[in-house]
Write a protein that holds these residues in place. Structure first.
Motif, PDB file in Angstrom:
ATOM      1  N   UNK A 115      65.774  12.044  21.642  1.00 28.45           N
ATOM      2  CA  UNK A 115      66.565  13.202  22.080  1.00 28.45           C
ATOM      3  C   UNK A 115      67.052  13.973  20.857  1.00 28.45           C
ATOM      4  N   UNK A 116      66.984  15.286  20.871  1.00 34.81           N
ATOM      5  CA  UNK A 116      67.508  16.053  19.743  1.00 34.81           C
ATOM      6  C   UNK A 116      68.965  15.699  19.495  1.00 34.81           C
ATOM      7  N   UNK A 117      69.308  15.465  18.244  1.00 37.64           N
ATOM      8  CA  UNK A 117      70.665  15.035  17.924  1.00 37.64           C
ATOM      9  C   UNK A 117      71.602  16.206  17.689  1.00 37.64           C
ATOM     10  N   UNK A 118      71.057  17.400  17.522  1.00 41.24           N
ATOM     11  CA  UNK A 118      71.876  18.550  17.196  1.00 41.24           C
ATOM     12  C   UNK A 118      72.114  19.425  18.417  1.00 41.24           C
ATOM     13  N   UNK A 119      73.389  19.746  18.649  1.00 39.32           N
ATOM     14  CA  UNK A 119      73.726  20.630  19.756  1.00 39.32           C
ATOM     15  C   UNK A 119      73.073  21.995  19.575  1.00 39.32           C
ATOM     16  N   UNK A 120      72.826  22.373  18.322  1.00 37.39           N
ATOM     17  CA  UNK A 120      72.268  23.696  18.038  1.00 37.39           C
ATOM     18  C   UNK A 120      70.870  23.890  18.609  1.00 37.39           C
ATOM     19  N   UNK A 121      70.236  22.810  19.055  1.00 33.93           N
ATOM     20  CA  UNK A 121      68.902  22.911  19.635  1.00 33.93           C
ATOM     21  C   UNK A 121      68.942  23.205  21.134  1.00 33.93           C
ATOM     22  N   UNK A 122      70.130  23.213  21.720  1.00 35.21           N
ATOM     23  CA  UNK A 122      70.265  23.420  23.162  1.00 35.21           C
ATOM     24  C   UNK A 122      70.299  24.905  23.511  1.00 35.21           C
ATOM     25  N   UNK A 123      69.888  25.223  24.723  1.00 33.49           N
ATOM     26  CA  UNK A 123      69.911  26.611  25.184  1.00 33.49           C
ATOM     27  C   UNK A 123      71.337  27.134  25.285  1.00 33.49           C
ATOM     28  N   UNK A 124      72.288  26.241  25.564  1.00 31.10           N
ATOM     29  CA  UNK A 124      73.673  26.665  25.740  1.00 31.10           C
ATOM     30  C   UNK A 124      74.416  26.888  24.420  1.00 31.10           C
ATOM     31  N   UNK A 125      73.769  26.677  23.283  1.00 29.35           N
ATOM     32  CA  UNK A 125      74.472  26.717  21.999  1.00 29.35           C
ATOM     33  C   UNK A 125      74.639  28.105  21.373  1.00 29.35           C
ATOM     34  N   UNK A 126      73.616  28.952  21.290  1.00 27.51           N
ATOM     35  CA  UNK A 126      73.717  30.173  20.474  1.00 27.51           C
ATOM     36  C   UNK A 126      74.807  31.146  20.932  1.00 27.51           C
ATOM     37  N   UNK A 127      75.421  31.786  19.964  1.00 26.98           N
ATOM     38  CA  UNK A 127      76.374  32.863  20.238  1.00 26.98           C
ATOM     39  C   UNK A 127      75.607  34.064  20.782  1.00 26.98           C
ATOM     40  N   UNK A 128      76.139  34.681  21.829  1.00 29.97           N
ATOM     41  CA  UNK A 128      75.482  35.824  22.469  1.00 29.97           C
ATOM     42  C   UNK A 128      76.328  37.073  22.226  1.00 29.97           C
ATOM     43  N   UNK A 129      75.932  37.864  21.239  1.00 28.23           N
ATOM     44  CA  UNK A 129      76.721  39.030  20.847  1.00 28.23           C
ATOM     45  C   UNK A 129      76.813  40.069  21.963  1.00 28.23           C
ATOM     46  N   UNK A 130      75.712  40.335  22.641  1.00 25.29           N
ATOM     47  CA  UNK A 130      75.729  41.344  23.706  1.00 25.29           C
ATOM     48  C   UNK A 130      76.643  40.925  24.848  1.00 25.29           C
ATOM     49  N   UNK A 131      76.557  39.663  25.238  1.00 25.12           N
ATOM     50  CA  UNK A 131      77.432  39.162  26.301  1.00 25.12           C
ATOM     51  C   UNK A 131      78.892  39.214  25.855  1.00 25.12           C
ATOM     52  N   UNK A 132      79.137  38.847  24.612  1.00 21.80           N
ATOM     53  CA  UNK A 132      80.505  38.793  24.094  1.00 21.80           C
ATOM     54  C   UNK A 132      81.145  40.183  24.099  1.00 21.80           C
ATOM     55  N   UNK A 133      80.375  41.191  23.704  1.00 24.41           N
ATOM     56  CA  UNK A 133      80.900  42.566  23.738  1.00 24.41           C
ATOM     57  C   UNK A 133      81.264  42.972  25.161  1.00 24.41           C
ATOM     58  N   UNK A 134      80.375  42.660  26.093  1.00 20.04           N
ATOM     59  CA  UNK A 134      80.616  43.032  27.486  1.00 20.04           C
ATOM     60  C   UNK A 134      81.809  42.277  28.062  1.00 20.04           C
TER      61      UNK A 134
END
Length: 220
Positions: free
Chosen positions: A1-20
């Motif tokens: 199993x990937x050990x890093x949370x950064x590999x998950x779909x739920x991890x990345x910051x979403x700039x467009x969503x954040x602005x909205x």
């Protein structure tokens, strides 16, 4: 199993969503570049209780994960999302309509061995990347078939899978449609004026969220 949370779909910051999501209350955010906005989130937004993307609900996590709340209080973490990424993802629920425990118990085929073989970080990562497409349910109060029958028609969202469709819809949608056979929003609005007031004043995004936040069996 990937050990890093950064590999998950739920991890990345979403700039467009954040602005909205937060631009209406902080006009300055609208002029930031994507990189500037992510840095602002890390320095200011995370500690202020902001979510980094549509997949993780910071407010829900802080209230429902006492371990995260304690870590924030003692300075070990600056946010619930940091706690989740540092290991909370293994057992705690990141969204009011997804339960890690419920998902793994309901679908025995999603074992740790199979998650590892498929390259998924946790059950939520599997659900977002695969389970939702298969119309699996990540929570007792979200039935993908019931939701798809009741959701309003939106040409921009019709191609999305059930949970993704919900995440891209207005936060208030569960006020007006049934997401499962276990909760009727009209019934709850009539039963709980406090829930209606909480939504009107912005303390809860919708009445289902309010119900799940305050539910105790002896209330009903």
């Amino acid at each position: 199993m990937p050990s890093k949370a950064s590999e998950a779909l739920w991890y990345p910051f979403d700039a467009n969503w954040y602005r909205a999501e937060y631009g209406a209350i902080m006009d300055a955010l609208l002029s930031f570049s994507d990189h500037e906005l992510e840095q602002w989130y890390k320095v200011e937004g995370a500690s202020s209780g902001h979510s980094p993307n549509r997949y993780f609900n910071e407010e829900w996590y802080r209230v429902n994960c006492s371990e995260a709340a304690e870590a924030i209080t003692n300075g070990t973490c600056v946010s619930g999302f940091e706690h989740y990424c540092n290991g909370g993802y293994k057992s705690f629920s990141p969204h009011y309509l997804f339960s890690e425990r419920y998902y793994l118990q309901r679908y025995p085929d999603i074992s740790e061995q199979n998650l590892q073989a498929g390259g998924f970080v946790n059950g939520y990562d599997h659900f977002l990347r695969s389970g939702d497409k298969e119309k699996r349910s990540g929570h007792l109060f979200f039935d993908p078939n019931v939701y798809m029958q009741n959701r309003p028609t939106d040409p921009n969202l019709n191609s999305l899978t059930p949970f993704m469709n919900l995440l891209h819809s207005a936060h208030t949608l569960p006020n007006s449609i049934t997401l499962s056979d276990h909760f009727n929003p009209a019934w709850y609005r009539a039963l709980s004026p406090d829930a209606v007031m909480a939504v009107e004043y912005g303390f809860a995004p919708n009445v289902l969220y309010h119900f799940l936040s305050t539910f105790t069996p002896d209330r009903f």
